[in-house]
Design an enzyme around this catalytic site. Structure first.
Site, PDB file in Angstrom:
ATOM      1  N   GLY A 413      13.860 -13.063 -19.222  1.00  9.47           N
ATOM      2  CA  GLY A 413      14.278 -14.398 -19.607  1.00  9.47           C
ATOM      3  C   GLY A 413      14.718 -15.242 -18.414  1.00  9.47           C
ATOM      4  O   GLY A 413      14.236 -15.075 -17.287  1.00  9.47           O
ATOM      5  N   SER A 414      15.660 -16.131 -18.667  1.00  5.11           N
ATOM      6  CA  SER A 414      16.027 -17.150 -17.675  1.00  5.11           C
ATOM      7  C   SER A 414      16.765 -16.618 -16.458  1.00  5.11           C
ATOM      8  O   SER A 414      17.033 -17.381 -15.522  1.00  5.11           O
ATOM      9  CB  SER A 414      16.877 -18.239 -18.347  1.00  5.11           C
ATOM     10  OG  SER A 414      16.100 -18.936 -19.298  1.00  5.11           O
TER      11      SER A 414
END
Length: 675
Positions: A413-414
């Site tokens: 993810g981020s």
């Protein structure tokens, strides 16, 4: 008449020639005998070389079978028997014995044995032949051995080495546990067996099988199970039942229980398959062996070498055994790890049994300070011999506590956004102060993308979106556009420089490598866009993720991780990943993520944290909403003693990544108060 004279002449010549031939000397006979001895050819020795008196005293099985069995049982090898040669002009009187000093040397499983003896050969006539034969007794096996003696051997167990943390705190030790047993005459209520079986995780049938053994007497303690010393509540319940007792026994102990389980692993009884595989290493069916984790991976260092003693047991009552050979045990090595036990426990406890993983590294040295998999099992249960029912319960637990999550790789993810930014800044395509105008919740480059669009969580982010805002608002569209600007080749090469596609070089631990995609390439612009913010087919290992944040604190260097304390630390694994200016810019932005962004649970008053949250969505085709794994990678900006990467599965209903940030904040608070 002439034929008769010729026959007498032939017989006369044969007799003369026979008399002229030299007879075999006792030395020659001894040399032949010793040659068979050194080869372990005991049947030949018995049949052809022993004198009549010896054969009468010792039947063949006592001479041959016994020595062959001793060779096997005692591991006798490299037999070397030599004799002292007589003078060249020695004369041998057949009426007198021929004595030779001999030297016997051999290797045994308890070490070398050497002794000197005098061996005697006697001249005997057997039928029409005359020759020299050996006089033998048991002392030629071992000097102190007599006919009615027994030869025994005993293993002297070596202590298994301990596993300790960087400060010497014990993670795995040779401690104590309890043998739980029944004294039959004191078990006044047989119906209690059902309760006992339930507490011990066994069955009434198994208990009865132990009680019905032939040696059992009413007054004797009959072991029916084991438990760890840490299981005080269970012990108290058991001994409260009349007839149940607990006796202290030696047992491997894991003081930190589940917090260290997937790291240390545990020991257990050796399996038949392992015994067959390791039979040449001296294992026996009663041995304990490392079954998981470091207990297994460091087995050769931890195990040690058992000692051995070979002795003669005399038949007289209370006679002291005579030691023939003795080899002292070599204790297992104590292995010191770089792990900080307090940090490991704090990380595990902060996760409160949620499914996930955590890892921590020292950015100055590369030392691994924590490797956590949550939830976990209690390794002490396995040492005592876990029941089938209990193991099945662990296997069927929805949270799968037997699964080692820190060894796997997950969609990051981020948390990848600072890495993507660093690659773009170093490539010159991403200008930190240059803002992008981004409107709406979704975006696509053009119609060639079909139905694929990049979504962002915070469309309210004020334009223009620069690097700092892109991290505070975790803007997927910003990173997709930056990835397209740098291109697939530049981005892929940048990820490889950060170690993607390579096995993390961690000694003594096996970790799944991080990947860019299933085949290591980015086949489309859509995949490039997804990967820029840690989605697509990208996977990272939690330790590698923590390591990827090191360059932000080291101005571009990623260190080789170390887990064993005696390894050289501060070894460079990847260098020149970013300039000092790039690192400084991203450090400032990651501090702002905590102060101004969506990791408010980590915005502590007295511990200035920086880092990046991440939410990885795991959605099957056709699903409107999928599962979400939450991340937070962080460090203390004032005193960056460690980087902590934490991942928790299924946070979609718990506040997302900020739920993980709160857990990480708890770790920093606990560590701030620890000695």
């Amino acid at each position: 008449m002439k034929k008769i004279l010729f026959g007498f002449l032939v017989l006369f010549l044969i007799a003369v020639l026979a008399g002229c031939q030299e007879k075999t000397t006792p030395e020659e006979r001894l040399a032949e005998y010793i040659n068979h001895w050194n080869k372990g050819e005991f049947a030949d020795m018995y049949n052809d070389y022993l004198n009549a008196g010896t054969k009468e005293a010792f039947p063949a099985e006592e001479f041959v079978d016994r020595q062959e069995k001793l060779q096997e049982d005692l591991g006798i090898d490299k037999m070397e028997v030599t004799y002292e040669k007589p003078a060249e002009d020695a004369e041998w009187d057949p009426e007198k014995p021929a004595d030779f000093p001999i030297h016997v040397k051999m290797e045994t499983m308890a070490g070398p044995v050497e002794f000197e003896k005098t061996i005697t050969l006697l001249n005997e006539t057997r039928g029409d032949e005359e020759g020299w034969f050996v006089e033998w007794d048991q002392s030629f096996i071992f000097p102190e051995l007599e006919r009615d003696d027994e030869i025994g051997f005993t293993r002297i167990p070596a202590y298994r080495g301990e596993i300790v943390d960087r400060d010497g705190l014990v993670l795995a030790k040779n401690g104590t546990g309890y043998s739980i047993g029944i004294v039959p005459e004191k078990l006044t209520d047989p119906s209690k067996k059902t309760e006992i079986a339930k507490l011990l995780g066994t069955t009434v049938e198994a208990i009865d099988a132990e009680l019905n053994q032939s040696w059992v007497k009413p007054e004797l303690f009959v072991p029916i199970g084991k438990t760890a010393a840490t299981n005080g509540a269970l012990i108290d319940k058991l001994v409260a039942i009349p007839g149940i007792g607990a006796r202290t026994i030696e047992m491997r102990e894991y003081p930190y229980g589940p917090a260290m389980a997937h790291l240390t692993g545990y020991t257990g009884a050796i399996s038949a398959e392992q015994l067959e595989e390791l039979k040449d290493k001296g294992y026996t069916e009663t041995d304990q062996i490392g079954r998981r984790g470091l207990e297994s991976l460091l087995e050769d260092r931890l195990r040690g070498t058992d000692g051995m003693q070979i002795y003669i047991k005399k038949p007289q009552e209370n006679a002291e055994p005579i030691i023939i050979a003795e080899q002292e045990p070599v204790e297992g090595e104590t292995v010191k790890l770089t792990i900080n036990a307090s940090l490991q426990k704090a990380a595990y406890d902060s996760m409160k049994g949620e499914t996930g993983a955590a890892a921590s590294v020292d950015p100055k040295t590369g030392e691994v300070l924590a490797l956590v998999s949550s939830p976990a099992y209690d390794p002490n249960e396995f040492v005592t011999g876990i029941s089938g029912a209990r193991y099945k319960a662990l296997e069927e637990d929805a949270k799968n506590p037997l699964f080692n999550r820190f060894a796997q790789s997950y969609v990051p993810g981020s948390t990848m956004k600072p890495i993507t930014a660093a690659i773009g800044m170093e490539a010159g395509t991403l200008k930190p102060d240059e803002g992008l105008t981004i409107n709406g919740k979704t975006w696509q480059k053009d119609d060639s993308w079909g139905t694929y669009r990049v979504s962002r969580l915070h469309p309210e982010a004020p334009n223009p979106i620069d690097l700092n805002k892109s991290l505070i608002y975790s803007d997927n569209i910003y990173y997709a556009q930056q990835a397209l600007k740098m291109g697939r080749e530049t981005f892929t090469e940048g990820l490889k420089q950060f170690g993607f596609g390579e096995t993390v070089p961690l000694e003594a631990m096996e970790l799944t490598a991080s990947q860019i995609s299933n085949d290591g390439s980015l086949g489309s612009e859509g995949q490039l866009a997804d990967s820029s913010f840690g989605q697509g087919q990208m996977l990272t290992n939690i330790l590698h993720l923590a390591m990827m944040y090191e360059p932000f604190l080291t101005d571009g260097t990623m260190l080789k991780p170390t887990l064993l304390f005696d390894e050289e630390d501060a070894q460079v694994w990847k260098k020149d990943l970013m300039s000092a200016d790039t690192a400084a810019t991203l450090r400032t932005a990651m501090r702002n993520v905590v102060v101004d962004g969506y990791a408010q649970s980590a915005n502590l008053d007295n511990i200035p944290l920086a880092g990046k949250t991440g939410t990885a969505e795991l959605k099957a085709a056709g699903e409107a909403r999928g599962k979400e794994n939450g991340y937070f990678v962080s460090y203390n900006t004032k005193d960056p003693k460690f980087i902590l990467a934490m991942m928790v599965e299924n946070v979609e209903d718990n506040g997302g990544s900020d739920y993980v940030a709160a857990m990480a904040a708890e770790v920093y608070k606990l560590m701030a108060t620890s000695p």
